[in-house]
Structure formats: C-alpha cells, structure tokens
Design an enzyme around this catalytic site. Structure first.
Site, mmCIF file in Angstrom:
data_model
loop_
_atom_site.group_PDB
_atom_site.id
_atom_site.type_symbol
_atom_site.label_atom_id
_atom_site.label_comp_id
_atom_site.label_asym_id
_atom_site.label_seq_id
_atom_site.Cartn_x
_atom_site.Cartn_y
_atom_site.Cartn_z
ATOM 1 N N ILE A 184 52.699 13.390 13.154
ATOM 2 C CA ILE A 184 51.670 12.355 13.335
ATOM 3 C C ILE A 184 50.670 12.450 12.185
ATOM 4 C CG2 ILE A 184 49.969 11.396 14.947
ATOM 5 C CD1 ILE A 184 52.720 11.596 16.300
ATOM 6 N N TYR A 235 51.937 29.171 15.780
ATOM 7 C CA TYR A 235 51.755 27.811 16.295
ATOM 8 C C TYR A 235 52.890 27.457 17.268
ATOM 9 C CZ TYR A 235 51.000 22.703 16.248
ATOM 10 O OH TYR A 235 50.766 21.394 16.609
ATOM 11 N N LYS A 255 52.675 26.569 21.359
ATOM 12 C CA LYS A 255 53.094 25.305 21.969
ATOM 13 C C LYS A 255 54.203 25.529 23.005
ATOM 14 C CE LYS A 255 50.195 22.570 19.893
ATOM 15 N NZ LYS A 255 49.169 21.803 20.630
ATOM 16 N N ASN A 271 43.982 18.479 24.536
ATOM 17 C CA ASN A 271 44.463 18.017 23.218
ATOM 18 C C ASN A 271 44.030 18.934 22.083
ATOM 19 O OD1 ASN A 271 45.163 15.888 21.025
ATOM 20 N ND2 ASN A 271 42.964 16.294 20.756
#
Ligand code: NAP
Length: 256
Positions: free
Chosen positions: A193, A160, A164, A87
C-alpha cells in the site's frame, strides 16, 4: 447517537483513510497518533468535513499505561466504543538480515505491533462487554490491520513478520473469547500500500508490481483498506469472526 470508532495510528496513511471511510459510514472517531499532532489535526478536519465528530488523543500504543489512557479518553469523550481498529504499526527502523536482528529492534517492533494491540484489545473488549451488556452499544466489533507479512516471509525484516503473524493469532484468540458477547474480531491483511511506510521501497515495488508480483498490477491505496474496514463496520460481515480478509490485489494467490 452515532457509533464511535477508536482508530489507532490514524494521523497518517492507512489509519487516516480508515478514519475517513468510517466517518463516511456514520461513525464519530477518536483519532490517535504517537508523534504527529499536526497530521492528526488534518485527519480531524477530514472527519469534520464529513459532518462527524473527531476527538484527538496522542498516546503510544506500545506503552500499556498510554493505551489505558486512550480507552479512558474515548469513554470520557463519547461515553461508548463500538469499534476498535488496531492499525498503528511500524516497520523496523532499518532492514537487517535475521542473522543480525538486534534485540532493540525486535522489542520496538513487537511492542508496537503486537504487545500494544494485545493489551489495548483487552481493555477495549472489557469496556465493550459492559457497553453491549447494558444496551448502550448494540453491536461491538474489533478489526486488526495485519499484513501479507503474516504469512509471506521477508528475511530482511523478520521482527515485522513475526509481529504480524502474532497479530493474526491474536485475532483468532479474541474472536473465540468474545463471540459469546456478540463481539466479532476480524483481520484485514493489506498487501503493498502506498504510504510513508513504503516510501523507502517505492522504486523496488514499482518494478516488481509491473513485473506481476500482484495479479492486480497496481499499488494499493489507503482507501482500499479503509473501505474494507467500513464494510465490517457497517455490519456486512457480522457472521464472520476470526477471519483474515485480504486487501492485496491477489498477492496471496498461489500461481504456477
Ligand atoms: P504509516 O504511514 O507509517 O503510518 C503509521 C501510523 O501509525 C501513523 O499514524 C503513526 O503516528 C502511527 N503510530 C506509529 N507508532 C505508533 C504508536 N506507538 N502509537 C500510536 N500510533 C503509532 O504506516 P501505514 O503504511 O499507514 O501502516 C498502517 C498499518 O498498516 C500498520 O500496522 C502497518 O504494519 C500495516 N500495513 C501497511 C502496509 C503498507 O504497505 N503500507 C501493508 C500491510 C500492512 P504518527 O503520525 O504520530 O507517527
């Protein structure tokens, strides 16, 4: 004895919610952090409230020797590892157009979000093969927390997105390699989120979500992701491997 989950970056945000949902699901937890030991202690308190055992280990996943120490710590603390949740992750320190991405930012983001999980998974999977082989762990699983940025490009944070997308391919590679050992490897793709990571862009996304950026017009909360990881951890996806499970309010749906 309870199953054991190692959750990287579980001092705050999504990682903390994953740790709590896994404790609710009956797991003991290794809480990992990089800098914020006090926050990690708070997560540990939440796990104790759920009558599960936490152990805290500070280690940067971006540094291979520290990942090794993290796996050894887990084995010494509990003697087993049933679930690895990759995570821990970072956004670039500053958003910059891809024509201006610096090599330093690229390396920092890739080391943390992709190289770190790659080698941590290698170490944990090797342990899991031994532990399942000798019957100590009945079923081992790995979950990677990727992002909608694995497929949706933001040219102001290319490094980024690349990290991913790479983590997504890594999920498929380890899924194929570890299937013969009965280890599943899946990916949760969170959308937008509400955590510290999205703090700097909160107003922007308040507006865009209200305008319909996501079919379900609300921010995701860390527990949305935690519950999805718990579903995997509880065995509800044991005939699924190498899959990307969206937790994004429908962001991925194409619309006309
Ligand atoms: P966050 O609130 O910024 O928390 C990041 C966590 O990762 C913290 O626990 C931090 O530890 C830890 N961490 C950072 N670098 C680390 C390292 N080198 N080694 C070990 N731990 C490290 O982030 P978040 O929003 O919860 O994000 C968690 C994951 O979800 C990330 O992989 C992120 O890319 C992904 N994600 C987030 C969103 C979102 O909208 N928030 C969307 C999609 C995907 P310290 O407390 O010690 O700093």
């Amino acid at each position: 004895m309870a199953p054991v989950a190692l959750v990287t970056g579980s001092s705050r945000g999504i990682g903390r919610a994953i740790a709590c949902c896994l404790a609710d699901a009956g797991y003991d937890i290794v809480v990992n952090y990089e800098k914020n030991r006090d926050a990690a202690k708070q997560t540990a308190g939440e796990i104790r409230k759920r009558n599960r055992r936490p152990r805290i280990c500070g280690a940067s996943v971006a540094v291979p020797e520290e990942s090794r120490r993290l796996v050894e710590f887990t084995m010494e603390a509990f003697g087993r590892i049933d679930l690895l949740v990759n995570n821990a992750g970072i956004a670039p320190r500053a958003r910059a157009d891809i024509l201006e991405t610096t090599p330093e930012s690229y390396d920092e983001v890739l080391d943390t979000n992709l190289k770190g999980p790659y080698f941590l998974t290698q170490l944990a999977a090797t342990r899991m093969i031994q532990l399942t082989g000798n019957g100590i762990v009945p079923k081992a699983r790995i979950v990677n927390i990727t992002s909608i940025s694995a497929f949706a490009g933001s040219t102001s944070r290319g490094e980024y997105c690349v990290s991913k997308a790479g983590l997504s391919m890594m999920t498929m590679l380890f899924a194929v390699r570890l299937a013969e050992h009965g280890i599943t490897v899946n990916e949760i793709q969170p959308g937008i989120i509400r955590t510290d990571m999205t703090g700097p862009v909160r107003k922007n996304y308040d507006r865009r979500i209200a305008e319909g950026l996501t079919p379900i017009r609300r921010w995701g909360v860390p527990e949305d992701v935690g519950k999805a990881v718990a579903a995997v951890a509880l065995g509800y996806f044991d005939f699924t491997t190498g899959a990307a499970i969206p937790v994004d309010g429908g962001f991925h749906l194409r619309r006309l």
